[in-house]
Write a protein that holds these residues in place. Structure first.
Motif, PDB file in Angstrom:
ATOM      1  N   ARG A  45       0.843  -1.183   0.000  1.00 17.93           N
ATOM      2  CA  ARG A  45       0.000   0.000   0.000  1.00 17.93           C
ATOM      3  C   ARG A  45       0.890   1.249   0.000  1.00 17.93           C
ATOM      4  O   ARG A  45       1.894   1.303   0.699  1.00 17.93           O
ATOM      5  CB  ARG A  45      -0.921   0.004   1.213  1.00 17.93           C
ATOM      6  CG  ARG A  45      -1.909   1.156   1.252  1.00 17.93           C
ATOM      7  CD  ARG A  45      -2.987   0.919   2.273  1.00 17.93           C
ATOM      8  NE  ARG A  45      -2.445   0.812   3.612  1.00 17.93           N
ATOM      9  CZ  ARG A  45      -3.153   0.388   4.660  1.00 17.93           C
ATOM     10  NH1 ARG A  45      -4.418   0.045   4.499  1.00 17.93           N
ATOM     11  NH2 ARG A  45      -2.595   0.322   5.847  1.00 17.93           N
ATOM     12  N   GLU A  46       0.476   2.243  -0.790  1.00 17.94           N
ATOM     13  CA  GLU A  46       1.255   3.469  -0.878  1.00 17.94           C
ATOM     14  C   GLU A  46       0.348   4.688  -0.728  1.00 17.94           C
ATOM     15  O   GLU A  46      -0.842   4.655  -1.040  1.00 17.94           O
ATOM     16  CB  GLU A  46       1.984   3.558  -2.225  1.00 17.94           C
ATOM     17  CG  GLU A  46       1.075   3.609  -3.438  1.00 17.94           C
ATOM     18  CD  GLU A  46       1.846   3.772  -4.743  1.00 17.94           C
ATOM     19  OE1 GLU A  46       3.091   3.807  -4.725  1.00 17.94           O
ATOM     20  OE2 GLU A  46       1.186   3.886  -5.796  1.00 17.94           O
ATOM     21  N   LEU A  47       0.949   5.757  -0.246  1.00 13.49           N
ATOM     22  CA  LEU A  47       0.220   7.009  -0.099  1.00 13.49           C
ATOM     23  C   LEU A  47      -0.057   7.604  -1.476  1.00 13.49           C
ATOM     24  O   LEU A  47       0.819   7.606  -2.346  1.00 13.49           O
ATOM     25  CB  LEU A  47       1.039   7.980   0.744  1.00 13.49           C
ATOM     26  CG  LEU A  47       0.457   9.370   0.979  1.00 13.49           C
ATOM     27  CD1 LEU A  47       0.849   9.867   2.375  1.00 13.49           C
ATOM     28  CD2 LEU A  47       0.927  10.360  -0.062  1.00 13.49           C
ATOM     29  N   VAL A  48      -1.268   8.119  -1.634  1.00 10.90           N
ATOM     30  CA  VAL A  48      -1.621   8.855  -2.846  1.00 10.90           C
ATOM     31  C   VAL A  48      -1.644  10.348  -2.532  1.00 10.90           C
ATOM     32  O   VAL A  48      -0.955  11.134  -3.168  1.00 10.90           O
ATOM     33  CB  VAL A  48      -2.987   8.417  -3.390  1.00 10.90           C
ATOM     34  CG1 VAL A  48      -3.369   9.252  -4.609  1.00 10.90           C
ATOM     35  CG2 VAL A  48      -2.980   6.936  -3.739  1.00 10.90           C
ATOM     36  N   ALA A  49      -2.440  10.717  -1.531  1.00 12.67           N
ATOM     37  CA  ALA A  49      -2.550  12.127  -1.155  1.00 12.67           C
ATOM     38  C   ALA A  49      -3.177  12.220   0.216  1.00 12.67           C
ATOM     39  O   ALA A  49      -4.001  11.383   0.595  1.00 12.67           O
ATOM     40  CB  ALA A  49      -3.375  12.906  -2.168  1.00 12.67           C
ATOM     41  N   THR A  50      -2.785  13.248   0.959  1.00  8.79           N
ATOM     42  CA  THR A  50      -3.408  13.559   2.229  1.00  8.79           C
ATOM     43  C   THR A  50      -3.726  15.045   2.281  1.00  8.79           C
ATOM     44  O   THR A  50      -3.161  15.841   1.516  1.00  8.79           O
ATOM     45  CB  THR A  50      -2.517  13.195   3.428  1.00  8.79           C
ATOM     46  OG1 THR A  50      -1.299  13.955   3.339  1.00  8.79           O
ATOM     47  CG2 THR A  50      -2.201  11.710   3.465  1.00  8.79           C
ATOM     48  N   ARG A  66      -1.850  15.604 -11.591  1.00  5.65           N
ATOM     49  CA  ARG A  66      -2.965  14.852 -12.188  1.00  5.65           C
ATOM     50  C   ARG A  66      -4.114  14.675 -11.204  1.00  5.65           C
ATOM     51  O   ARG A  66      -5.283  14.675 -11.599  1.00  5.65           O
ATOM     52  CB  ARG A  66      -2.477  13.481 -12.648  1.00  5.65           C
ATOM     53  CG  ARG A  66      -1.392  13.525 -13.702  1.00  5.65           C
ATOM     54  CD  ARG A  66      -1.092  12.118 -14.255  1.00  5.65           C
ATOM     55  NE  ARG A  66      -0.610  11.204 -13.234  1.00  5.65           N
ATOM     56  CZ  ARG A  66      -1.193  10.047 -12.926  1.00  5.65           C
ATOM     57  NH1 ARG A  66      -2.295   9.675 -13.561  1.00  5.65           N
ATOM     58  NH2 ARG A  66      -0.681   9.270 -11.989  1.00  5.65           N
ATOM     59  N   PHE A  67      -3.794  14.490  -9.928  1.00  8.85           N
ATOM     60  CA  PHE A  67      -4.808  14.252  -8.902  1.00  8.85           C
ATOM     61  C   PHE A  67      -4.934  15.489  -8.013  1.00  8.85           C
ATOM     62  O   PHE A  67      -3.952  16.194  -7.767  1.00  8.85           O
ATOM     63  CB  PHE A  67      -4.437  13.070  -8.023  1.00  8.85           C
ATOM     64  CG  PHE A  67      -4.471  11.736  -8.693  1.00  8.85           C
ATOM     65  CD1 PHE A  67      -4.626  11.593 -10.065  1.00  8.85           C
ATOM     66  CD2 PHE A  67      -4.340  10.572  -7.929  1.00  8.85           C
ATOM     67  CE1 PHE A  67      -4.655  10.352 -10.674  1.00  8.85           C
ATOM     68  CE2 PHE A  67      -4.367   9.325  -8.516  1.00  8.85           C
ATOM     69  CZ  PHE A  67      -4.515   9.217  -9.894  1.00  8.85           C
ATOM     70  N   THR A  68      -6.141  15.724  -7.538  1.00 13.11           N
ATOM     71  CA  THR A  68      -6.397  16.816  -6.609  1.00 13.11           C
ATOM     72  C   THR A  68      -7.228  16.303  -5.446  1.00 13.11           C
ATOM     73  O   THR A  68      -8.301  15.716  -5.648  1.00 13.11           O
ATOM     74  CB  THR A  68      -7.148  17.967  -7.292  1.00 13.11           C
ATOM     75  OG1 THR A  68      -6.377  18.459  -8.388  1.00 13.11           O
ATOM     76  CG2 THR A  68      -7.380  19.114  -6.307  1.00 13.11           C
ATOM     77  N   ILE A  69      -6.723  16.519  -4.235  1.00 13.47           N
ATOM     78  CA  ILE A  69      -7.455  16.131  -3.031  1.00 13.47           C
ATOM     79  C   ILE A  69      -8.110  17.368  -2.435  1.00 13.47           C
ATOM     80  O   ILE A  69      -7.537  18.471  -2.448  1.00 13.47           O
ATOM     81  CB  ILE A  69      -6.530  15.442  -2.008  1.00 13.47           C
ATOM     82  CG1 ILE A  69      -7.347  14.827  -0.867  1.00 13.47           C
ATOM     83  CG2 ILE A  69      -5.458  16.398  -1.481  1.00 13.47           C
ATOM     84  CD1 ILE A  69      -6.528  13.913   0.046  1.00 13.47           C
ATOM     85  N   SER A  70      -9.313  17.192  -1.924  1.00 11.55           N
ATOM     86  CA  SER A  70     -10.022  18.286  -1.270  1.00 11.55           C
ATOM     87  C   SER A  70     -10.906  17.693  -0.172  1.00 11.55           C
ATOM     88  O   SER A  70     -11.116  16.477  -0.134  1.00 11.55           O
ATOM     89  CB  SER A  70     -10.872  19.064  -2.283  1.00 11.55           C
ATOM     90  OG  SER A  70     -11.843  18.228  -2.883  1.00 11.55           O
TER      91      SER A  70
END
Length: 120
Positions: A45-50, A66-70
């Motif tokens: 398992r790996e971190l994507v975003a926090t 490419r990815f956006t966390i909100s």
């Protein structure tokens, strides 16, 4: 106890987009950090975003740009907008929330995971 329920996974062609959502529920809790992790077959398992409660994001290098966390603190919900998806993004994506309850006991909760499959 904090429960997390994810939604939004599915099958998409390379270059496409998906939006994941994760809603937290439970009794009297405060969430500090929410995030997304992923695990591909045969890999760790790996971190994507926090993202912190104040809205500061952190991204894995592989998804930057490419990815956006909100997050919506009022709804205790975190989102992950995934654009320009690649086949190597295929994995089970799991939501995570860390914080403390009304007795100031800390928690580290995980959702059940949602499958994201990107076809080439």
């Amino acid at each position: 106890q904090v429960q997390l329920v994810e939604s939004g996974g599915g099958l998409v062609q390379a270059g496409g987009s998906l939006r994941l959502s994760c809603a937290a529920s439970g009794r009297s809790f405060n969430i500090n950090t929410m995030g997304w992790y992923r695990q591909a077959p045969g890999k760790q398992r790996e971190l994507v975003a926090t993202i912190t409660r104040g809205g500061s994001p952190n991204y894995a290098d592989s998804v930057k740009g490419r990815f956006t966390i909100s997050r919506d603190n009022a709804k205790n919900t975190v989102y992950l907008q995934m654009n320009s998806l690649k086949p190597e993004d295929t994995a089970v994506y799991s939501c995570n929330a860390r914080g403390y309850d009304s007795y100031y006991y800390s928690f580290d909760s995980w959702g059940q995971g949602t499958q994201v499959t990107v076809s080439s």
